[in-house]
Design a protein around this motif. Structure first.
Motif, PDB file in Angstrom:
ATOM      1  N   ARG A  55       0.837  -1.201   0.000  1.00 21.93           N
ATOM      2  CA  ARG A  55       0.000   0.000   0.000  1.00 21.93           C
ATOM      3  C   ARG A  55       0.877   1.260   0.000  1.00 21.93           C
ATOM      4  O   ARG A  55       0.644   2.191  -0.772  1.00 21.93           O
ATOM      5  CB  ARG A  55      -0.944   0.000   1.196  1.00 21.93           C
ATOM      6  N   VAL A  60      -6.472  -5.087  -6.554  1.00 21.00           N
ATOM      7  CA  VAL A  60      -7.624  -4.195  -6.588  1.00 21.00           C
ATOM      8  C   VAL A  60      -7.321  -3.189  -7.686  1.00 21.00           C
ATOM      9  O   VAL A  60      -6.304  -2.506  -7.642  1.00 21.00           O
ATOM     10  CB  VAL A  60      -7.837  -3.489  -5.233  1.00 21.00           C
ATOM     11  N   THR A  73      -4.474  -0.316  -7.519  1.00 22.93           N
ATOM     12  CA  THR A  73      -4.605   0.583  -6.380  1.00 22.93           C
ATOM     13  C   THR A  73      -4.432  -0.156  -5.051  1.00 22.93           C
ATOM     14  O   THR A  73      -4.350   0.467  -4.001  1.00 22.93           O
ATOM     15  CB  THR A  73      -5.947   1.342  -6.435  1.00 22.93           C
ATOM     16  N   GLY A  74      -4.356  -1.488  -5.109  1.00 25.39           N
ATOM     17  CA  GLY A  74      -4.152  -2.251  -3.889  1.00 25.39           C
ATOM     18  C   GLY A  74      -3.985  -3.734  -4.161  1.00 25.39           C
ATOM     19  O   GLY A  74      -4.128  -4.186  -5.296  1.00 25.39           O
ATOM     20  N   VAL A 112      -5.348  -1.086   0.228  1.00 29.66           N
ATOM     21  CA  VAL A 112      -5.645  -0.185  -0.879  1.00 29.66           C
ATOM     22  C   VAL A 112      -5.170   1.229  -0.579  1.00 29.66           C
ATOM     23  O   VAL A 112      -5.386   1.750   0.517  1.00 29.66           O
ATOM     24  CB  VAL A 112      -7.169  -0.167  -1.153  1.00 29.66           C
TER      25      VAL A 112
END
Length: 188
Positions: free
Chosen positions: A63, A118, A125-126, A160
């Motif tokens: 992250r 994600v 984004t994650g 995320v």
């Protein structure tokens, strides 16, 4: 002379003692086996707790690396999310590649280098674990992981980075809601 009474064996007392000894030995082995099974259960629970702690650490590293990648855009270029996890290890947007992540960590639950991603469009984004099972930890997470409270699957632990939405001039940027990011999808 013949003896007409009941016959007695001379060694009947030692035979009974051996039987009691054998029964005691069997009970002792059964008890030792039960204790070993309990110890293995405790060890398995402790190992799962350690893997969960490692997942929280590694997920946070991903992250943070995604966030660094986003904000490290060279001057004059738009801020974007990475297209692949390898972009975190070698950001080629600069003449000398930048490393936002020292190495690509394997998933602590599966031991595999593969993660669920994600996605926001075609950008990452994650990440989340592809491990199966129910987490032992269901509460008491750090502020950055509060969304994991009450989750019943490791796949619900998505690490995320939510990039800010570009606000019109004069307004503060706000974070995009988590459900606007999209449903976690597995990377090939």
């Amino acid at each position: 002379m013949l003896h007409s009474g009941p016959l007695r064996h001379r060694n009947s007392a030692p035979t009974a003692a051996r039987g009691v000894l054998l029964l005691g030995l069997l009970l002792g082995l059964a008890l030792a086996g039960l204790m070993l099974m309990l110890a293995l259960d405790v060890w398995a629970l402790e190992r799962q707790r350690q893997r969960e702690q490692e997942l929280l650490f590694v997920g946070d590293q991903y992250r943070a690396a995604i966030q660094r990648y986003f904000y490290a855009a060279p001057k004059g270029t738009p801020r974007v999310l990475p297209a692949t996890l390898q972009d975190l290890q070698q950001d080629d947007r600069y003449p000398i590649p930048v490393r936002h992540l020292r190495r690509l960590y394997p998933d602590p639950l599966t031991g595999e280098p593969r993660w669920g991603a994600v996605m926001q469009g075609s950008r990452i984004t994650g990440v989340y674990s592809l491990g199966k099972g129910t987490p032992l930890k269901v509460a008491g997470f750090r502020k950055s992981d509060e969304g994991f409270n009450g989750r019943s699957s490791y796949r619900d632990w998505a690490f995320v980075f939510v990039p800010p939405i570009h606000a019109p001039p004069g307004r503060a940027a706000r974070a995009a809601p988590a459900d606007a990011i999209g449903v976690p999808t597995t990377t090939p």
